[in-house]
Design an enzyme around this catalytic site. Structure first.
Site, mmCIF file in Angstrom:
data_model
loop_
_atom_site.group_PDB
_atom_site.id
_atom_site.type_symbol
_atom_site.label_atom_id
_atom_site.label_comp_id
_atom_site.label_asym_id
_atom_site.label_seq_id
_atom_site.Cartn_x
_atom_site.Cartn_y
_atom_site.Cartn_z
ATOM 1 C CG HIS A 86 34.612 40.594 38.637
ATOM 2 N ND1 HIS A 86 33.402 40.795 39.240
ATOM 3 C CD2 HIS A 86 34.469 39.471 37.864
ATOM 4 C CE1 HIS A 86 32.551 39.842 38.865
ATOM 5 N NE2 HIS A 86 33.168 39.036 38.020
ATOM 6 C CB CYS A 127 33.468 45.438 43.775
ATOM 7 S SG CYS A 127 31.802 44.800 43.520
#
Length: 480
Positions: free
Chosen positions: A319, A362
């Site tokens: 992430h 991301c």
């Protein structure tokens, strides 16, 4: 083995599909009409000998043919050559005897599925008689029919592009890559033609004086001056940091209670491992690392001896948010800090060598919006997930770095829980397909951008655009 016996042995190893591919690649030397009587590889070789394309002591054309149809076993077993040598040889367009146009068409034919082939035939129904579009007609044969009807030529690709745009946009991207490459080569040749003969003669003389032989100049000087060296095996380390389980982050940090585990990330890890192993890298993988552990791992490779290595690759699957990746503990690791472990002063044994980072994470929580496309795009029915909820410099301000980011600043990237992420899967597929063709890494990443940007998150009407950032000084190739 004598010349004739060598040709016979190779011919005996070639099947019907190989023969069809070879005949297509030879169309510029043996017209289709004269190929109708060629029923086996021995007859093809006989025609090539008549044309002066196969001679004892000069089998370069045959080597090129076998290279393009991926019969590397025959190169090794009979012609004392390998795939890597052919990649180096054909990197110089002047050495190629088969036109890039015909090679491009052949490569397209290898990418088309049975369903897509049926679509090709359907879209050509009004242009080519149905009797010509038989059920067992291959795409190569369709290309020949299109050429007969002047629907397809080196300078006439519009019909083919229109069909590929409807059938499979990645095929269209390959045609556009070919067009860009052709334009660059034409401009280069035109620039050379503008020089007076006396200048060209002087240039040739000076080039000859730089080394003992033209072959040495071609391979050694080109490698040292314009291309990063890639000779050692293994080429270098390929680190893969693969974060899947974020239960600790959910437990310890209130703001991250909704952070999901990264289902599908093992597909990416497997794809990266397979791809870079084939490209002769030493694979080292780490699963579920905290932010501190990520730093410790990279510090360890900062102090490693890379003297007998040509390159360093680090892939981080996690992430992330703007400028950072998350450890499994929810703590942030700055991308800039991670890449900075490998500056010339901190890691001297990698100085002047390419340092490559691929980050699947991301870089924010926004969804990129796409412009409606009439052709549409069918996405599988899996539920897509995202890898998180100022563009600070992500790489040090010095040469020889390449950072491939899955997405641009402030935006999410997509992960299919079943098949892995859009970016990593496209990257690996492109590397496996295009490195053997001799394409450089920046050209490959441009193709990845095209491929990923054509995918759709139908639920959020979102898109994704990867972002490469680099300070490379030379061309970077990964010979297979």
């Amino acid at each position: 083995m004598d010349f004739q016996s060598c040709l016979y042995a190779i011919a005996e190893e070639l099947g019907s599909e190989d023969l069809a591919a070879l005949k297509f690649l030879c169309l510029d030397y043996i017209p289709h009409k004269k190929q109708e009587t060629i029923e086996d590889a021995q007859k093809l070789f006989l025609r090539l000998r008549e044309k002066g394309m196969l001679e004892e002591g000069n089998l370069s054309f045959l080597k090129e043919l076998l290279f393009h149809i991926s019969r590397w076993d025959l190169l090794v077993n009979f012609l004392d050559c390998n795939r890597e040598e052919m990649v180096r040889e054909l990197r110089d367009p002047d050495n190629a005897q088969i036109s890039p146009y015909r090679v491009m068409l052949f490569k397209l034919s290898e990418e088309v599925s049975e369903l897509e082939l049926r679509s090709f035939k359907f879209l050509l129904n009004n242009e080519i008689p149905k009797c010509k579009l038989e059920d067992d007609l291959s795409l190569l044969e369709i290309f020949v029919e299109m050429e007969k009807r002047t629907m397809l030529a080196e300078n006439n690709l519009e019909t083919l592009k229109s069909i590929c745009d409807q059938v499979n946009k990645s095929l269209l991207g390959k045609i556009e890559d070919y067009e860009r490459s052709s334009t660059e080569r034409r401009m280069s040749l035109e620039g050379r033609e503008e020089l007076p003969p006396s200048v060209l003669d002087e240039m040739s003389l000076k080039m000859a004086e730089l080394c003992d032989s033209p072959r040495e100049q071609d391979s050694e000087s080109r490698t040292s001056d314009k291309v990063y060296q890639m000779k050692n095996k293994p080429r270098g380390y390929c680190l893969i940091i693969n974060n899947h389980d974020f239960s600790k982050a959910r437990e310890d940090i209130t703001q991250l209670r909704k952070m999901k585990d990264r289902k599908g990330t093992d597909c990416d890890k497997e794809a990266l491992s397979k791809t870079f192993k084939e490209l002769h890298f030493e694979i080292v993988s780490y699963d579920d690392c905290t932010a501190n552990e990520i730093h410790e791992i990279l510090e360890g490779y900062q102090s490693a001896d890379h003297k007998n290595k040509d390159c360093f690759i680090c892939c981080i699957l996690s992430h992330g948010d703007k400028g950072v990746v998350y450890g499994t503990d929810g703590k942030e690791a700055s991308i800039y800090d991670l890449t900075s472990y490998f500056t010339g002063s901190k890691c001297p044994s990698l100085s002047g060598k390419p340092k490559i980072f691929f980050i699947q994470a991301c870089q924010g929580s926004n969804f990129q919006k796409g412009v409606p496309d009439e052709a549409g795009f069918e996405q599988q029915n899996h539920t897509l997930e995202v890898d998180s909820s100022s563009h600070k410099n992500y790489i040090p301000d010095e040469a020889d770095f390449l950072l491939g980011m899955a997405t641009v600043k402030n935006c999410v990237s997509y992960r299919d829980p079943v098949n892995g992420t859009w970016y990593i899967q496209s990257l690996c597929q492109s590397l496996r397909e295009r490195c053997p063709q001799g394409d450089d890494i920046l050209s490959i990443l441009t193709g990845v951008n095209y491929d990923v940007s054509n995918k759709d998150d139908r639920r959020n009407k979102g898109k994704q655009m990867p972002q490469p950032t680099f300070t490379l000084r030379k061309k970077l190739f990964f010979p297979p």
